[in-house]
Enzyme design. Structure first.
Site, PDB file in Angstrom:
ATOM      1  N   ALA A 111       7.670 -53.917  19.955  1.00 25.19           N
ATOM      2  CA  ALA A 111       6.495 -53.708  19.104  1.00 25.19           C
ATOM      3  C   ALA A 111       5.412 -54.722  19.432  1.00 25.19           C
ATOM      4  O   ALA A 111       5.712 -55.883  19.696  1.00 25.19           O
ATOM      5  CB  ALA A 111       6.891 -53.844  17.640  1.00 25.19           C
ATOM      6  N   ASP A 112       4.165 -54.312  19.415  1.00 26.83           N
ATOM      7  CA  ASP A 112       3.065 -55.255  19.633  1.00 26.83           C
ATOM      8  C   ASP A 112       3.144 -56.374  18.576  1.00 26.83           C
ATOM      9  O   ASP A 112       3.740 -56.209  17.512  1.00 26.83           O
ATOM     10  CB  ASP A 112       1.716 -54.529  19.561  1.00 26.83           C
ATOM     11  CG  ASP A 112       0.624 -55.298  20.306  1.00 26.83           C
ATOM     12  OD1 ASP A 112       0.819 -56.487  20.624  1.00 26.83           O
ATOM     13  OD2 ASP A 112      -0.435 -54.704  20.567  1.00 26.83           O
TER      14      ASP A 112
END
Ligand SMILES: *[C@@H]1O[C@H](CO)[C@@H](O)[C@H](O)[C@H]1NC(C)=O
Ligand SMILES: *[C@@H]1O[C@H](CO)[C@@H](O)[C@H](O)[C@H]1NC(C)=O
Ligand SMILES: *[C@@H]1O[C@H](CO)[C@@H](O)[C@H](O)[C@H]1NC(C)=O
Ligand SMILES: *[C@@H]1O[C@H](CO)[C@@H](O)[C@H](O)[C@H]1NC(C)=O
Length: 338
Positions: A277-278
């Site tokens: 995930a960013d």
């Protein structure tokens, strides 16, 4: 879970195997990878698993994923950016043109050669860093590159990181870049690539709305023709990683979006790497989107949707790690889905 550990194990083995004894099957390089990974995962406690999954961040509190000394495993730092050379890492580095300029060369071969040079430098510096016990952000081997977002809104502040407005061109250039970064050795990767930001991202940058909680409205036709082809090409080139983006798609934050992360990525495209995930994106699912109301439900939704590693941000981590702890504690050992 298995996938995440598989790749962390591949990376870790490639750096530490030479100095550890063969006390366990997972340390035995004569055995097949799957067997070694299964052996290793079966030895991890739930607490160890949740820390490995939630400590992908680069800065204080976020990462590195902690060592597991009893199994001879060192810390691992997931956060690196290699988009125009290893310039963001500590120390000196060779800087290359930003990606939009590289794309303007129309030369996949140039992208390939730049990626090879970057990867060699990232690997060499990583070897130096770990030999000095340095695990801060941008010292690892897992590049958050290439950026294959398609340039749609000229106001976006990161258009220079993209390969421009053409999905096919972005795909071709990114394939060369992925192959250059990772190399073609049958057993070892130079560094791992990461196709980002999946998907329907590329702006806005807080104007006219925040990139952290926008919900772009695109038709399935536009999705399939504009926003996905270059990701499939990037993955087909063998990228070990995909970064899930901040935005939502069809009302569901991407990190919790099963359609994008599982149905398309895994089931249609047969992606076997890890989804990361960013930075802070999973925290945004609860804090920005208010999509779910507590960290356990949030983590469960993201993991079940197909997100594997959280790139957490220091300050908010304790809340979030407790989400993993509680969620992981609620599954049986056999499931090990957390
Ligand atoms: C490693 O695995 C191979 C293949 O199964 C086996 O022959 C060998 O004895 C193992 N080595 C150790 C040190 O256990
Ligand atoms: C970076 O390069 C400069 C100029 O050559 C040199 O003075 C400096 O010591 C280098 N820094 C590191 C960390 O290697
Ligand atoms: C994914 O794997 C399935 C089963 O092996 C295969 O039928 C399908 O063609 C593959 N899809 C892609 C895009 O490679
Ligand atoms: C979150 O809590 C609010 C206020 O209690 C409630 O209205 C909303 O439905 C909840 N959302 C979810 C996804 O449970």
């Amino acid at each position: 879970m298995m996938t995440v550990l598989y790749f962390s194990v591949v990376l870790l083995f490639s750096t530490v195997l030479a100095i550890i004894r063969v006390d366990y099957p997972f340390q035995n390089s004569s055995l097949p990878w799957d067997e070694r990974v299964n052996d290793l995962v079966s030895r991890l406690t739930l607490e160890e698993i949740q820390l490995q999954l939630s400590k992908g961040g680069g800065w204080e509190g976020g990462g590195p994923a902690p060592a597991i000394p009893r199994l001879g495993i060192g810390p691992y730092q997931w956060w690196s950016n290699c988009g125009r050379g290893d310039v963001a890492a500590p120390g000196n580095a060779t800087a290359f043109p930003q990606t939009i300029g590289l794309a303007a060369s129309f030369s996949p071969d140039l992208s390939y050669r730049i990626a090879v040079a970057t990867a060699n430098e990232v690997r060499a510096k990583h070897n130096y860093f770990i030999s000095h016990d340095i695990y801060s952000g941008r010292t690892g081997l897992s590049c958050f590159s290439p950026d294959v977002d398609v340039l749609r809104d000229p106001r976006w502040g990161r258009n220079q990181e993209t390969h421009g407005e053409d999905p096919y061109m972005s795909g071709v250039q990114s394939q060369a870049y992925v192959r250059g970064l990772q190399g073609d050795h049958p057993r070892y990767v130079r560094v791992s690539a990461g196709c980002k930001h999946y998907a329907v991202y590329a702006g806005p940058e807080n104007y006219p709305m925040s990139r952290f909680d926008f919900d772009p409205q695109v038709s399935m036709r536009d999705l399939r023709m504009t926003f996905l082809p270059q990701f499939k090409m990037c993955i087909d080139a063998g990228s070990y990683s995909v970064m899930s983006s901040y935005n939502a798609f069809n009302g569901t934050p991407v990190c919790a979006n099963k359609f994008l992360l599982t149905e398309v990525l895994r089931n249609e495209w047969n992606f076997t790497g890890y989804v990361l995930a960013d930075a802070g994106a999973i925290e945004n699912v609860i804090n920005t989107y208010h999509y779910l109301n507590n960290s356990v439900d949030t983590v469960a939704a993201c993991v079940n949707a197909g997100c594997n590693i959280e790139v957490s941000l220091g300050a908010k981590v304790p809340v979030h790690v407790s989400g993993y702890v509680q969620m992981c504690s609620s599954v049986t050992n056999k499931q090990r889905q957390c």
